[in-house]
Scaffold this active site. Structure first.
Site, mmCIF file in Angstrom:
data_model
loop_
_atom_site.group_PDB
_atom_site.id
_atom_site.type_symbol
_atom_site.label_atom_id
_atom_site.label_comp_id
_atom_site.label_asym_id
_atom_site.label_seq_id
_atom_site.Cartn_x
_atom_site.Cartn_y
_atom_site.Cartn_z
ATOM 1 N N CYS A 1 -9.777 -0.965 -4.986
ATOM 2 C CA CYS A 1 -9.143 0.123 -5.200
ATOM 3 C C CYS A 1 -9.889 1.117 -6.601
ATOM 4 O O CYS A 1 -9.634 1.800 -7.028
ATOM 5 C CB CYS A 1 -7.558 0.301 -5.781
ATOM 6 S SG CYS A 1 -7.374 -0.850 -7.045
ATOM 7 N N GLU B 1 -1.436 -15.517 -3.790
ATOM 8 C CA GLU B 1 -0.768 -14.408 -4.493
ATOM 9 C C GLU B 1 0.191 -14.994 -5.810
ATOM 10 O O GLU B 1 0.736 -15.982 -5.578
ATOM 11 C CB GLU B 1 0.352 -13.626 -3.630
ATOM 12 C CG GLU B 1 1.015 -12.640 -4.392
ATOM 13 C CD GLU B 1 0.340 -11.485 -4.883
ATOM 14 O OE1 GLU B 1 0.492 -11.427 -6.353
ATOM 15 O OE2 GLU B 1 -0.617 -11.152 -4.577
ATOM 16 N N ASP C 1 -8.563 -8.400 -2.189
ATOM 17 C CA ASP C 1 -8.164 -7.005 -2.428
ATOM 18 C C ASP C 1 -7.456 -7.199 -3.725
ATOM 19 O O ASP C 1 -6.264 -7.112 -3.797
ATOM 20 C CB ASP C 1 -7.024 -6.563 -1.374
ATOM 21 C CG ASP C 1 -6.399 -5.288 -1.534
ATOM 22 O OD1 ASP C 1 -6.959 -4.472 -2.164
ATOM 23 O OD2 ASP C 1 -5.474 -5.076 -0.939
ATOM 24 N N GLN D 1 0.853 -1.250 0.127
ATOM 25 C CA GLN D 1 0.024 -0.004 -0.024
ATOM 26 C C GLN D 1 0.962 1.239 -0.117
ATOM 27 O O GLN D 1 1.730 1.297 0.745
ATOM 28 C CB GLN D 1 -0.911 0.066 1.214
ATOM 29 C CG GLN D 1 -2.194 -0.996 0.971
ATOM 30 C CD GLN D 1 -2.993 -0.612 0.190
ATOM 31 O OE1 GLN D 1 -3.222 0.453 -0.451
ATOM 32 N NE2 GLN D 1 -4.210 -1.538 -0.088
#
Length: 837
Positions: free
Chosen positions: A760, A617, A732, A567
């Site tokens: 986002c 991931e 996310d 971030q």
């Protein structure tokens, strides 16, 4: 009642006039007359003339002559006139007036047509092939009756109107193409070999085949016998650019090419003019990097928050509208859709917006583009627009409040490096050059900071990443350039007051068109000279093995590699993760899936509140960082999988949840089995028992090899499987949103009851929520057999189509949402949404 005179007492002429105007009681009906109207020789309307109804006679015994005829005004008479002549004159005038009235009515029966008569097609006739008005209809019954409008246009629904509209659009495209403009002042003056030529010797060819590239254009020019210096054409565009050696070549080439037919299209020749910005006048021209990067910088921070909160509210309204359209026809709408009107159209309650404690210089990662400015100067800064919009000019980051002071100082140092360098900056038109991009990553000290504190004092480590393209470069020259660059950074850091931190310097080799490099792009760590006399070899060796910096969130220390996601606003990210953990309703019996986990920040910050964390991931270096971060902070109840979430999500859910359901359904069959350890025992023995988890020092290459194994099959570990009563997923994803396969896995697994979505890009959150929250279709209604794809359909429309093929499963429902301002002074805003079922 009695009259003073009778009809017999009047003169003969007056009596005849009066009796001629008094109808008899036995009046014969007058014949009907018709008048036909012709337009251009075509009978188009017929008007029927209806006579006046007969008038009943007036009883003479009850009426006087004065009642029948008011006394007329006596005209001025000459001295020699007699009364009889006067009476005859009055009768003659009345006769002439009646004749004039009849002529007027006759002229009106000819009907003066409206200029809009028959200028529009009759919609009823077009639909039913008939019209009750017949020939009297003022609309045209077919193309044959259609007339041109007074403004010299045709009905847009007619064939002639459609043809005229198509021709007009073609003319507009031609006019736009005739004004083809190059988008950068210096780019169009640099040839393939690096030489500079005069723009006056360049021409633009319009209406070339879209499938052509530069080779096809050059072949066409040779076939036409045109001599030229260079020719360029991009696939998918109708324009190409030709440069000539001299004015004679230019004149002869224009004479040959102008009007030449290529695939039934006539070529147009246009001048090439320098231009930096988008030519559409409806868009505001960006004049500085401040306007391009921080468009809200001129607003107060309170106004920025209100604007972003309103933007998120609009996304929630869009979700409710889109979900209403996506629901199956004939079925009942979800309760949250029906009650959205009670919330002002919102799909769920908007809890508010979390503001950033730091609004200036908050970014811990700044990516600077390297290119030419409007004046043609090599510049390190930000692009003034998108390349797809034809904007490539780069300007220095002046007065950009979101950039830290350290990043600005290092960008200034690198600016001087490329100005002295013999190597060229990247040319996005020719896909050539050396210097491409410059990135500054910062790692702050632990603690809470505010705007009042000096940025340099809160930064502990700095990583510099220089992106280059080594294609066609000389190895010795590149080595010299790198050495000079490292020396410049080291000297600049020491010369600054206070001294700038400099931890590692990395070079990334990328040959793609865009500056967005893949995660596996080659990296090279350069030694940093520690003094003016030379390089400290010991320090250089340490840097080579430590190509990473560290940052802190919630008192946890995180290791960050050059390409790992982290971030950019860590202070506000702490608040974001706290909200996500509170909404997820975590506990010791909770299994938390951290989808798109990056370096593991979410899972690791919430690990002390759950029984186990499974992180997914695809970036191998980020997974190495996540494992390292777990070791650094002494966290042992986290497992990280290096794979694409769409490849392993379904198998992971089955591995950790389906067996638990079987054990709960058959407790007697498992009575003699080995006892399932508790969550605490699982946490303590996890790293020892888990053979799939690589050690902290595992390299990226080894982890990438293991990723295929993780994505292909994940075997359940029966001996250490704990029993989790609560299963939660926190996602996310990147700006593109979740992959459809991940959405399907989350939607169809019944044990997953709660989902926290951090986005986002609220636009993609809306699209993903449509698939997660709309009811399932019955088998007969799934899919769309007639759908062949539509490039112009939005992401919400695509989500509605994918929702039709979603397997039968219980949908989620949006419960509440929160806006988080991670990016002050910009129009971007983070959004958190809680979904339950």
């Amino acid at each position: 009642m009695a009259s003073s005179s009778s009809i017999d007492e009047l003169p003969s002429s007056a009596a005849e006039t009066l009796t001629s105007q008094t109808p008899s009681t036995t009046t014969e009906p007058l014949p009907m007359e018709t008048s036909s109207i012709e337009i251009n020789g075509i009978p188009s309307a017929t008007k029927t003339l209806t006579p006046l109804a007969p008038v009943e006679p007036i009883p003479m015994e009850t009426s006087s002559i004065e009642d029948l005829h008011p006394a007329p005004v006596e005209p001025i008479q000459s001295s020699d006139s007699n009364p009889t002549d006067n009476i005859e004159a009055v009768g003659e005038k009345r006769k002439r007036a009646d004749d004039e009235k009849t002529d007027l009515e006759s002229s009106e029966t000819k009907v003066t047509l409206s200029p809009w008569w028959k200028t529009s097609l009759c919609s009823y006739f077009r639909r039913e092939a008939s019209c009750s008005h017949g020939n009297e209809c003022k609309y045209a019954h077919g193309e044959a009756e259609l007339r041109m409008k007074p403004d010299n246009t045709w009905d847009p629904t007619s064939e002639r109107g459609k043809k005229a509209k198509a021709m007009k659009m073609t003319e507009q495209e031609v006019n736009e193409d005739e004004e083809v403009l190059f988008t950068e002042q210096m780019m169009e003056s640099i040839d393939d070999d690096g030489s500079v030529f005069d723009l006056s010797l360049s021409k633009c060819l319009v209406h070339l085949p879209r499938k052509w590239q530069s080779d096809e254009l050059k072949t066409f020019l040779r076939e036409q016998g045109v001599h030229y210096k260079s020719a360029k054409k991009r696939r998918g565009m109708m324009v190409g650019f030709v440069t000539f050696e001299n004015a004679e070549q230019l004149q002869s080439g224009v004479e040959v090419l102008d009007g030449k037919t290529v695939n039934s299209n006539n070529l147009k020749i246009a001048d090439v003019l320098p231009r930096t910005f988008d030519k559409k006048e409806t868009k505001k021209s960006v004049k500085s990097a401040r306007e391009a990067v921080t468009p809200l910088a001129d607003l107060s921070y309170a106004d920025q928050l209100e604007q972003k909160k309103a933007s998120v509210a609009q996304m929630l309204k869009k979700l409710a509208r889109s979900a209403r359209k996506a629901c199956p026809n004939g079925g009942s709408l979800p309760v949250w859709v029906l009650t959205s009107r009670d919330r002002g159209g919102l799909s769920c309650n908007l809890e508010g917006i979390i503001e950033s404690p730091i609004t200036d210089g908050y970014r811990n990662k700044c990516e600077f583009s390297v290119g030419l400015s409007v004046l043609g100067k090599p510049t390190v800064g930000f692009s003034l627009g998108n390349f797809c919009a034809g904007v490539t000019a780069v300007e220095e980051p002046v007065n950009c409040p979101n950039i830290s002071k350290i990043a600005l100082q290092y960008a200034s140092i690198f600016q001087k490096v490329i100005e002295k360098s013999k190597l060229q900056v990247w040319n996005r038109f020719h896909h050539s050059g050396f210097w491409r991009q410059f990135t500054v990553r910062e790692g702050r000290k632990p603690g809470v900071f505010s705007n009042d504190e000096d940025a340099v004092t809160r930064i502990a480590e700095v990583m510099l990443i220089v992106q280059v393209c080594l294609t066609g470069s000389d190895e010795a020259e590149v080595a010299t350039e790198f050495k000079e660059m490292a020396k410049a950074f080291a000297e600049g850091a020491r010369a600054s007051s206070p001294t700038l931190p400099l931890t590692v310097l990395v070079v990334q080799n990328h040959t793609g068109i865009s500056n967005v490099a893949p995660p596996d792009a080659p990296l090279q760590v350069l030694p940093i000279p520690m003094s003016d006399n030379g390089t400290n070899q010991e320090q250089a060796t340490n840097v080579l093995t430590e190509a990473r910096i560290h940052d802190h969130i919630n008192n946890l220390r995180f290791s960050i590699s050059p390409t790992a996601f982290f971030q950019v606003n860590t202070v506000t990210a702490e608040k974001l993760y706290s909200v996500a953990g509170d909404w997820a309703d975590l506990g010791p019996d909770t299994l938390l899936f951290d989808v798109c986990c990056g370096t593991g920040t979410i899972g690791l910050t919430l690990a002390h509140r759950v029984g186990m964390v499974i992180g997914i991931e695809m970036n191998a270096s980020a997974v190495v960082d996540a494992e390292r971060n777990a070791t650094i902070n002494g966290i042992s109840n986290c497992k990280f999988i290096c794979a694409k979430a769409e490849s392993v999500m379904s198998s992971l859910l089955k591995q950790y949840l389906d067996m638990t359901e079987m054990e709960e359904a058959n407790p007697l069959s498992n009575a003699n089995d080995k006892q399932i350890p508790s969550t605490e025992e699982m946490s303590n023995s996890k790293h020892v028992a888990d053979q799939n988890l690589p050690p902290p020092n595992t390299g990226v290459e080894d982890l990438q090899d293991n990723a295929q194994k993780d994505s292909s099959s994940i075997e359940p570990e029966k001996s250490i499987k704990p029993q989790f009563k609560n299963v939660v997923a926190i996602v996310d994803p990147p700006r593109s949103g979740l992959h459809p396969a991940v959405i399907k896995a989350l939607r169809t697994h019944p044990r997953l009851k709660r989902l926290v979505y951090i986005s986002c890009n609220p636009e993609t959150l809306v699209a993903n929520a449509i698939e997660l929250c709309t009811p399932s279709f019955v088998e007969a209604d799934r899919g769309n057999k007639n759908y062949r794809g539509n490039k112009r359909i939005g992401i919400a429309g695509l989500a509605r189509r994918r929702a039709q093929s979603m397997p039968t499963s219980e949908p989620f429902r949006p419960v509440k949402a929160m806006a988080v301002d991670l990016f002050p002074h910009t129009d971007h805003c983070e959004m958190v949404m809680l979904l339950e079922r």
